[in-house]
Write a protein that holds these residues in place. Sequence first.
Motif, PDB file in Angstrom:
ATOM      1  N   LEU A 104       0.849  -1.182   0.000  1.00 35.93           N
ATOM      2  CA  LEU A 104       0.000   0.000   0.000  1.00 35.93           C
ATOM      3  C   LEU A 104       0.886   1.233   0.000  1.00 35.93           C
ATOM      4  O   LEU A 104       1.872   1.302   0.727  1.00 35.93           O
ATOM      5  CB  LEU A 104      -0.920  -0.008   1.221  1.00 35.93           C
ATOM      6  CG  LEU A 104      -1.757  -1.274   1.402  1.00 35.93           C
ATOM      7  CD1 LEU A 104      -2.639  -1.154   2.625  1.00 35.93           C
ATOM      8  CD2 LEU A 104      -2.572  -1.585   0.157  1.00 35.93           C
ATOM      9  N   VAL A 105       0.517   2.225  -0.783  1.00 41.11           N
ATOM     10  CA  VAL A 105       1.371   3.395  -1.000  1.00 41.11           C
ATOM     11  C   VAL A 105       1.649   4.169   0.282  1.00 41.11           C
ATOM     12  O   VAL A 105       2.695   4.799   0.408  1.00 41.11           O
ATOM     13  CB  VAL A 105       0.768   4.319  -2.087  1.00 41.11           C
ATOM     14  CG1 VAL A 105      -0.455   5.061  -1.569  1.00 41.11           C
ATOM     15  CG2 VAL A 105       1.818   5.268  -2.629  1.00 41.11           C
ATOM     16  N   ASP A 106       0.743   4.113   1.247  1.00 37.17           N
ATOM     17  CA  ASP A 106       0.855   4.974   2.437  1.00 37.17           C
ATOM     18  C   ASP A 106       1.469   4.286   3.648  1.00 37.17           C
ATOM     19  O   ASP A 106       1.154   4.616   4.780  1.00 37.17           O
ATOM     20  CB  ASP A 106      -0.509   5.551   2.801  1.00 37.17           C
ATOM     21  CG  ASP A 106      -1.525   4.488   3.191  1.00 37.17           C
ATOM     22  OD1 ASP A 106      -1.266   3.281   3.006  1.00 37.17           O
ATOM     23  OD2 ASP A 106      -2.610   4.881   3.671  1.00 37.17           O
ATOM     24  N   MET A 107       2.387   3.361   3.408  1.00 37.19           N
ATOM     25  CA  MET A 107       3.044   2.636   4.495  1.00 37.19           C
ATOM     26  C   MET A 107       4.560   2.852   4.450  1.00 37.19           C
ATOM     27  O   MET A 107       5.320   1.959   4.086  1.00 37.19           O
ATOM     28  CB  MET A 107       2.687   1.157   4.428  1.00 37.19           C
ATOM     29  CG  MET A 107       1.191   0.920   4.589  1.00 37.19           C
ATOM     30  SD  MET A 107       0.763  -0.793   4.817  1.00 37.19           S
ATOM     31  CE  MET A 107       1.394  -1.061   6.470  1.00 37.19           C
ATOM     32  N   PRO A 108       5.017   4.038   4.846  1.00 30.99           N
ATOM     33  CA  PRO A 108       6.439   4.362   4.726  1.00 30.99           C
ATOM     34  C   PRO A 108       7.345   3.592   5.685  1.00 30.99           C
ATOM     35  O   PRO A 108       8.565   3.613   5.517  1.00 30.99           O
ATOM     36  CB  PRO A 108       6.482   5.866   5.018  1.00 30.99           C
ATOM     37  CG  PRO A 108       5.312   6.102   5.901  1.00 30.99           C
ATOM     38  CD  PRO A 108       4.241   5.165   5.404  1.00 30.99           C
ATOM     39  N   GLY A 109       6.793   2.890   6.659  1.00 22.43           N
ATOM     40  CA  GLY A 109       7.617   2.131   7.586  1.00 22.43           C
ATOM     41  C   GLY A 109       8.057   0.784   7.056  1.00 22.43           C
ATOM     42  O   GLY A 109       8.921   0.124   7.635  1.00 22.43           O
ATOM     43  N   VAL A 110       7.489   0.340   5.936  1.00 27.37           N
ATOM     44  CA  VAL A 110       7.867  -0.939   5.340  1.00 27.37           C
ATOM     45  C   VAL A 110       9.267  -0.803   4.750  1.00 27.37           C
ATOM     46  O   VAL A 110       9.587   0.183   4.094  1.00 27.37           O
ATOM     47  CB  VAL A 110       6.851  -1.373   4.268  1.00 27.37           C
ATOM     48  CG1 VAL A 110       7.339  -2.597   3.507  1.00 27.37           C
ATOM     49  CG2 VAL A 110       5.494  -1.663   4.917  1.00 27.37           C
ATOM     50  N   SER A 111      10.101  -1.795   4.993  1.00 28.81           N
ATOM     51  CA  SER A 111      11.489  -1.754   4.523  1.00 28.81           C
ATOM     52  C   SER A 111      11.746  -2.809   3.454  1.00 28.81           C
ATOM     53  O   SER A 111      10.996  -3.781   3.322  1.00 28.81           O
ATOM     54  CB  SER A 111      12.434  -1.996   5.703  1.00 28.81           C
ATOM     55  OG  SER A 111      12.320  -3.344   6.138  1.00 28.81           O
ATOM     56  N   ALA A 112      12.844  -2.614   2.731  1.00 29.23           N
ATOM     57  CA  ALA A 112      13.270  -3.609   1.743  1.00 29.23           C
ATOM     58  C   ALA A 112      13.578  -4.945   2.414  1.00 29.23           C
ATOM     59  O   ALA A 112      13.347  -6.006   1.831  1.00 29.23           O
ATOM     60  CB  ALA A 112      14.489  -3.100   0.982  1.00 29.23           C
ATOM     61  N   LEU A 113      14.074  -4.916   3.650  1.00 31.14           N
ATOM     62  CA  LEU A 113      14.343  -6.174   4.371  1.00 31.14           C
ATOM     63  C   LEU A 113      13.058  -6.944   4.629  1.00 31.14           C
ATOM     64  O   LEU A 113      13.030  -8.174   4.523  1.00 31.14           O
ATOM     65  CB  LEU A 113      15.061  -5.892   5.687  1.00 31.14           C
ATOM     66  CG  LEU A 113      16.519  -5.481   5.569  1.00 31.14           C
ATOM     67  CD1 LEU A 113      17.061  -5.065   6.930  1.00 31.14           C
ATOM     68  CD2 LEU A 113      17.345  -6.614   4.990  1.00 31.14           C
ATOM     69  N   ALA A 114      11.981  -6.239   4.964  1.00 30.33           N
ATOM     70  CA  ALA A 114      10.692  -6.910   5.176  1.00 30.33           C
ATOM     71  C   ALA A 114      10.205  -7.528   3.873  1.00 30.33           C
ATOM     72  O   ALA A 114       9.746  -8.682   3.849  1.00 30.33           O
ATOM     73  CB  ALA A 114       9.667  -5.920   5.723  1.00 30.33           C
ATOM     74  N   VAL A 115      10.308  -6.782   2.779  1.00 29.44           N
ATOM     75  CA  VAL A 115       9.892  -7.305   1.476  1.00 29.44           C
ATOM     76  C   VAL A 115      10.710  -8.545   1.136  1.00 29.44           C
ATOM     77  O   VAL A 115      10.170  -9.568   0.707  1.00 29.44           O
ATOM     78  CB  VAL A 115      10.020  -6.223   0.385  1.00 29.44           C
ATOM     79  CG1 VAL A 115       9.824  -6.815  -1.008  1.00 29.44           C
ATOM     80  CG2 VAL A 115       9.026  -5.094   0.638  1.00 29.44           C
ATOM     81  N   ALA A 116      12.010  -8.497   1.328  1.00 30.37           N
ATOM     82  CA  ALA A 116      12.869  -9.642   1.024  1.00 30.37           C
ATOM     83  C   ALA A 116      12.485 -10.873   1.850  1.00 30.37           C
ATOM     84  O   ALA A 116      12.507 -11.992   1.336  1.00 30.37           O
ATOM     85  CB  ALA A 116      14.331  -9.274   1.257  1.00 30.37           C
ATOM     86  N   ARG A 117      12.135 -10.665   3.116  1.00 30.15           N
ATOM     87  CA  ARG A 117      11.679 -11.801   3.942  1.00 30.15           C
ATOM     88  C   ARG A 117      10.449 -12.453   3.349  1.00 30.15           C
ATOM     89  O   ARG A 117      10.323 -13.678   3.330  1.00 30.15           O
ATOM     90  CB  ARG A 117      11.343 -11.330   5.358  1.00 30.15           C
ATOM     91  CG  ARG A 117      12.499 -11.237   6.244  1.00 30.15           C
ATOM     92  CD  ARG A 117      12.061 -10.978   7.667  1.00 30.15           C
ATOM     93  NE  ARG A 117      13.244 -10.670   8.460  1.00 30.15           N
ATOM     94  CZ  ARG A 117      13.216 -10.241   9.689  1.00 30.15           C
ATOM     95  NH1 ARG A 117      12.063 -10.049  10.306  1.00 30.15           N
ATOM     96  NH2 ARG A 117      14.343  -9.974  10.329  1.00 30.15           N
ATOM     97  N   LEU A 118       9.519 -11.644   2.887  1.00 30.40           N
ATOM     98  CA  LEU A 118       8.302 -12.182   2.291  1.00 30.40           C
ATOM     99  C   LEU A 118       8.611 -12.897   0.982  1.00 30.40           C
ATOM    100  O   LEU A 118       8.082 -13.986   0.724  1.00 30.40           O
ATOM    101  CB  LEU A 118       7.293 -11.067   2.055  1.00 30.40           C
ATOM    102  CG  LEU A 118       6.761 -10.395   3.308  1.00 30.40           C
ATOM    103  CD1 LEU A 118       5.995  -9.138   2.947  1.00 30.40           C
ATOM    104  CD2 LEU A 118       5.879 -11.340   4.107  1.00 30.40           C
ATOM    105  N   LEU A 119       9.476 -12.310   0.171  1.00 29.48           N
ATOM    106  CA  LEU A 119       9.801 -12.913  -1.111  1.00 29.48           C
ATOM    107  C   LEU A 119      10.517 -14.248  -0.958  1.00 29.48           C
ATOM    108  O   LEU A 119      10.413 -15.113  -1.819  1.00 29.48           O
ATOM    109  CB  LEU A 119      10.635 -11.957  -1.958  1.00 29.48           C
ATOM    110  CG  LEU A 119       9.840 -11.048  -2.902  1.00 29.48           C
ATOM    111  CD1 LEU A 119       8.775 -10.260  -2.210  1.00 29.48           C
ATOM    112  CD2 LEU A 119      10.773 -10.173  -3.698  1.00 29.48           C
ATOM    113  N   ALA A 120      11.237 -14.428   0.131  1.00 25.71           N
ATOM    114  CA  ALA A 120      11.925 -15.704   0.373  1.00 25.71           C
ATOM    115  C   ALA A 120      10.930 -16.857   0.501  1.00 25.71           C
ATOM    116  O   ALA A 120      11.300 -18.013   0.335  1.00 25.71           O
ATOM    117  CB  ALA A 120      12.788 -15.607   1.625  1.00 25.71           C
TER     118      ALA A 120
END
Length: 188
Positions: A104-120
Amino acid sequence: MIPLGGAAGRVAGLVLAAGAGRRYGGPKAPVFLGPALRVLRDGGCDPIIAVLGAGARRTRAVVDLAGVQVVDNPGWAEGMASSLRLGLSTAARLPEVSAVCVHLVDMPGVSALAVARLLAQAHASCLTRACYDGEPGHPVVLGRDHWAEIIETTRGDQGARAYLRRHAGHVTAVECGDVAGGYDIDER
């Protein structure tokens, strides 16, 4: 860029950025879309899809959209589900993509590390969502096997929430509170 780890196939990043931002005082995409795109890209998503609606002209004028597949949602006022359906339909035309990471566009606290964890954890049959101190949040990774039913059943401003609830036994929760924040921005 963070490596994909165990991901099977490519995972598209999908940013839902079409809303009017009524409580915020205007569309959020011109302010938050650039960082949201960067987080998905740096987390390992490729390709990147952004769904725009309210404020699309201004967003295009102020955000670098190079390398992003931009989709305009003429039905953005219907709610988040219309943007999710449009984004998933766009991803479905990309045969190399096995899952999408919905952000979601309005979630500036999300990090690339969190995305990478999900993608794993990503694969064609996955349902994976970030959690913050045990509370479910975003991003959410939706495997290709689920897209048709999500497109068919989602309505209103809830996105895939009802679908994830119906399939709760198959949803993998990935704790991200140590590397990201699950808050959204509703007011200036």
